[in-house]
Write a protein that holds these residues in place. Structure first.
Motif, mmCIF file in Angstrom:
data_model
loop_
_atom_site.group_PDB
_atom_site.id
_atom_site.type_symbol
_atom_site.label_atom_id
_atom_site.label_comp_id
_atom_site.label_asym_id
_atom_site.label_seq_id
_atom_site.Cartn_x
_atom_site.Cartn_y
_atom_site.Cartn_z
ATOM 1 N N MET A 1 7.952 12.098 11.152
ATOM 2 C CA MET A 1 8.076 11.050 10.179
ATOM 3 C C MET A 1 7.234 10.062 10.466
ATOM 4 S SD MET A 1 11.806 8.909 10.039
ATOM 5 C CE MET A 1 11.888 7.451 8.804
ATOM 6 N N LEU A 2 6.581 9.480 9.452
ATOM 7 C CA LEU A 2 5.656 8.295 9.635
ATOM 8 C C LEU A 2 6.298 7.033 9.538
ATOM 9 C CD1 LEU A 2 2.670 9.859 7.213
ATOM 10 C CD2 LEU A 2 3.199 10.369 9.800
ATOM 11 N N THR A 3 6.145 5.943 10.390
ATOM 12 C CA THR A 3 7.063 4.927 10.647
ATOM 13 C C THR A 3 6.329 3.771 10.563
ATOM 14 O OG1 THR A 3 7.054 5.139 12.695
ATOM 15 C CG2 THR A 3 8.790 6.197 11.944
ATOM 16 N N ARG A 4 4.885 3.826 10.279
ATOM 17 C CA ARG A 4 4.272 2.569 10.042
ATOM 18 C C ARG A 4 3.067 2.727 9.505
ATOM 19 N NH1 ARG A 4 3.918 3.448 15.191
ATOM 20 N NH2 ARG A 4 1.881 3.656 16.085
ATOM 21 N N ILE A 5 2.217 1.457 8.801
ATOM 22 C CA ILE A 5 0.735 1.426 8.627
ATOM 23 C C ILE A 5 0.283 1.002 9.928
ATOM 24 C CG2 ILE A 5 -1.166 0.362 7.421
ATOM 25 C CD1 ILE A 5 0.775 -0.028 5.012
ATOM 26 N N ASP A 6 -0.212 2.043 10.673
ATOM 27 C CA ASP A 6 -0.979 1.752 12.020
ATOM 28 C C ASP A 6 -2.300 1.037 11.987
ATOM 29 O OD1 ASP A 6 -0.491 2.529 15.190
ATOM 30 O OD2 ASP A 6 -2.730 2.552 14.364
ATOM 31 N N HIS A 7 -3.174 1.243 11.039
ATOM 32 C CA HIS A 7 -4.160 0.601 10.997
ATOM 33 C C HIS A 7 -4.853 0.554 9.576
ATOM 34 C CE1 HIS A 7 -6.170 3.972 13.093
ATOM 35 N NE2 HIS A 7 -7.062 3.819 12.271
ATOM 36 N N ILE A 8 -5.820 -0.019 9.371
ATOM 37 C CA ILE A 8 -6.792 0.126 8.056
ATOM 38 C C ILE A 8 -7.988 0.239 8.744
ATOM 39 C CG2 ILE A 8 -7.880 -0.720 5.728
ATOM 40 C CD1 ILE A 8 -5.089 -2.305 5.671
ATOM 41 N N THR A 51 5.465 -4.174 14.062
ATOM 42 C CA THR A 51 6.149 -3.319 13.059
ATOM 43 C C THR A 51 7.502 -3.022 13.521
ATOM 44 O OG1 THR A 51 5.082 -1.443 13.993
ATOM 45 C CG2 THR A 51 4.111 -2.270 12.120
ATOM 46 N N ASP A 52 8.552 -2.604 12.830
ATOM 47 C CA ASP A 52 9.991 -2.524 13.045
ATOM 48 C C ASP A 52 10.224 -1.042 13.830
ATOM 49 O OD1 ASP A 52 9.630 -1.077 10.662
ATOM 50 O OD2 ASP A 52 11.366 -1.977 9.574
ATOM 51 N N ASP A 53 9.176 -0.435 13.895
ATOM 52 C CA ASP A 53 9.282 0.870 14.687
ATOM 53 C C ASP A 53 8.937 0.623 15.951
ATOM 54 O OD1 ASP A 53 6.679 0.537 14.474
ATOM 55 O OD2 ASP A 53 6.092 2.692 13.976
ATOM 56 N N ASN B 49 7.016 0.331 6.282
ATOM 57 C CA ASN B 49 7.798 -0.557 7.374
ATOM 58 C C ASN B 49 8.051 -1.888 7.248
ATOM 59 O OD1 ASN B 49 4.583 -0.093 8.086
ATOM 60 N ND2 ASN B 49 5.434 -2.125 8.823
ATOM 61 N N GLY B 50 8.975 -2.227 7.873
ATOM 62 C CA GLY B 50 9.238 -3.787 8.165
ATOM 63 C C GLY B 50 8.145 -4.395 9.193
ATOM 64 N N THR B 51 7.960 -5.789 9.001
ATOM 65 C CA THR B 51 6.843 -6.411 9.839
ATOM 66 C C THR B 51 7.641 -7.574 10.343
ATOM 67 O OG1 THR B 51 6.353 -7.680 7.873
ATOM 68 C CG2 THR B 51 5.014 -5.780 8.181
ATOM 69 N N ASP B 52 7.330 -8.048 11.574
ATOM 70 C CA ASP B 52 7.964 -8.986 12.476
ATOM 71 C C ASP B 52 7.585 -10.427 11.982
ATOM 72 O OD1 ASP B 52 5.052 -9.763 13.057
ATOM 73 O OD2 ASP B 52 5.338 -9.288 15.298
ATOM 74 N N GLY B 54 9.263 -10.829 9.112
ATOM 75 C CA GLY B 54 10.162 -10.852 8.068
ATOM 76 C C GLY B 54 10.178 -10.093 6.799
ATOM 77 N N GLY B 55 8.741 -9.715 6.510
ATOM 78 C CA GLY B 55 8.310 -8.973 5.406
ATOM 79 C C GLY B 55 8.289 -7.593 5.631
ATOM 80 N N ALA B 56 7.489 -6.869 4.724
ATOM 81 C CA ALA B 56 7.292 -5.408 4.850
ATOM 82 C C ALA B 56 5.914 -5.045 4.619
ATOM 83 C CB ALA B 56 8.303 -4.777 4.044
ATOM 84 N N SER B 57 5.195 -3.822 5.028
ATOM 85 C CA SER B 57 4.083 -3.193 4.509
ATOM 86 C C SER B 57 4.391 -2.134 3.502
ATOM 87 C CB SER B 57 3.560 -2.831 5.653
ATOM 88 O OG SER B 57 3.016 -3.907 6.734
ATOM 89 N N TYR B 58 3.535 -1.907 2.389
ATOM 90 C CA TYR B 58 3.840 -1.151 1.238
ATOM 91 C C TYR B 58 2.352 -0.422 1.073
ATOM 92 C CZ TYR B 58 7.885 -4.010 0.092
ATOM 93 O OH TYR B 58 8.724 -4.671 0.122
ATOM 94 N N LEU B 59 2.447 0.873 0.538
ATOM 95 C CA LEU B 59 1.332 1.274 -0.213
ATOM 96 C C LEU B 59 1.492 0.850 -1.697
ATOM 97 C CD1 LEU B 59 0.771 5.038 0.934
ATOM 98 C CD2 LEU B 59 -0.042 2.725 1.937
ATOM 99 N N GLN B 60 0.428 0.147 -2.570
ATOM 100 C CA GLN B 60 0.737 0.003 -3.837
ATOM 101 C C GLN B 60 -0.338 1.233 -4.471
ATOM 102 O OE1 GLN B 60 -1.394 -3.295 -5.237
ATOM 103 N NE2 GLN B 60 0.197 -4.172 -6.291
ATOM 104 N N LEU B 61 0.307 1.997 -5.020
ATOM 105 C CA LEU B 61 -0.288 2.973 -6.292
ATOM 106 C C LEU B 61 -0.329 2.409 -7.668
ATOM 107 C CD1 LEU B 61 1.576 6.130 -4.903
ATOM 108 C CD2 LEU B 61 -0.279 5.153 -3.751
ATOM 109 N N LEU B 62 -1.783 2.474 -8.003
ATOM 110 C CA LEU B 62 -2.298 1.693 -9.387
ATOM 111 C C LEU B 62 -2.832 2.747 -10.176
ATOM 112 C CD1 LEU B 62 -4.134 -1.078 -7.226
ATOM 113 C CD2 LEU B 62 -2.115 -1.383 -8.464
#
Lengths: 150, 150
Positions: A1-8, A51-53, B49-52, B54-62
């Motif tokens: 399972m992939l649980t976060r965006i680790d980096h860009i 991140t929440d993981d 994932n959720g972020t510390d 209180g938000g979250a990180s997404y992939l946005q496909l366009l």
């Protein structure tokens, strides 16, 4: 399972100037720097959020250390910009194996050492809608609870 | 203050096929879809994932909805891949103003409406070492506590 965006991963011509851009513009500070001779890069990790993981998300700024590195060739073709994205997982070996089984090209036979002692592999961008995609398991000491048993 | 990687924007030719790639390969599910006629895009947000903060990180496909949209032109030049990155902040107006004051070109005079009722603006990639960079304040209802007072 992939649980976060680790980096860009962002490729740049001048690491010091790019680090200074991110500091002066946004206030992001350098969390870690290292040189990876195998990959031919010098890098700075900027920690953006937790991140929440139990891990974190970073920007990874990359400068090539030699002309024949893959990042140097990429920069010559594309100029500066986003080079890859990376997802965090507790089990890079298992994920890579599963994904390989789906017909996606995994670039390393076995995961290699990446930033901060992590274990990483890459997926071929042509199999991922144009996105060079990295999978990362952090080193155990970073508090994510990942990397156990490797 | 920018407190998270809000999303990575990925341009694609066929949104449904790309959504299916991310589901089949990684198990990522669609969190939200919408069409933004002003920007000429149809999009799917995949919550990673959720972020510390209180938000979250997404992939946005366009996917572009018309030939003259900026994303359609970008795809014609570059092919599929990472189109932009976005940082989350509680105060997109204040951040945009501060960053403009540092000589970085901010593309909108005032923030506009982005995904899920957020307020967004963009920074010129040529002023950001090649990275088209978005700033986002989430809509109040998303639980980040952002967007208050706008």
């Amino acid at each position: 399972m992939l649980t976060r965006i680790d980096h860009i991963g962002i490729a740049c011509f001048d690491l010091d100037a790019t680090v200074e851009f991110y500091r002066a513009t946004y206030g992001f500070e350098v969390f870690h720097t290292e040189t990876n001779e195998e990959q031919g890069i010098r890098e700075a990790m900027l920690r953006i959020n937790g991140t929440d993981d139990g891990g974190a998300s970073y920007l990874q700024l990359l400068e090539p250390t030699r002309e024949d590195s893959t990042v140097a060739k990429w920069l010559a073709r594309n100029g500066e910009g986003v080079h890859h994205i990376a997802f965090g997982t507790a089990d890079v070996d298992g994920e890579a194996e599963q994904i390989r089984g789906k017909g996606i090209r995994v670039l390393y036979d076995e995961p290699r050492i990446g930033s901060m002692g992590s274990r990483i592999t890459f997926l071929h961008p042509k199999d991922c809608h144009g996105v060079l995609t990295e999978l990362v398991t952090s080193a155990p000491a970073d508090g994510t609870g990942e990397g156990q048993g490797h």
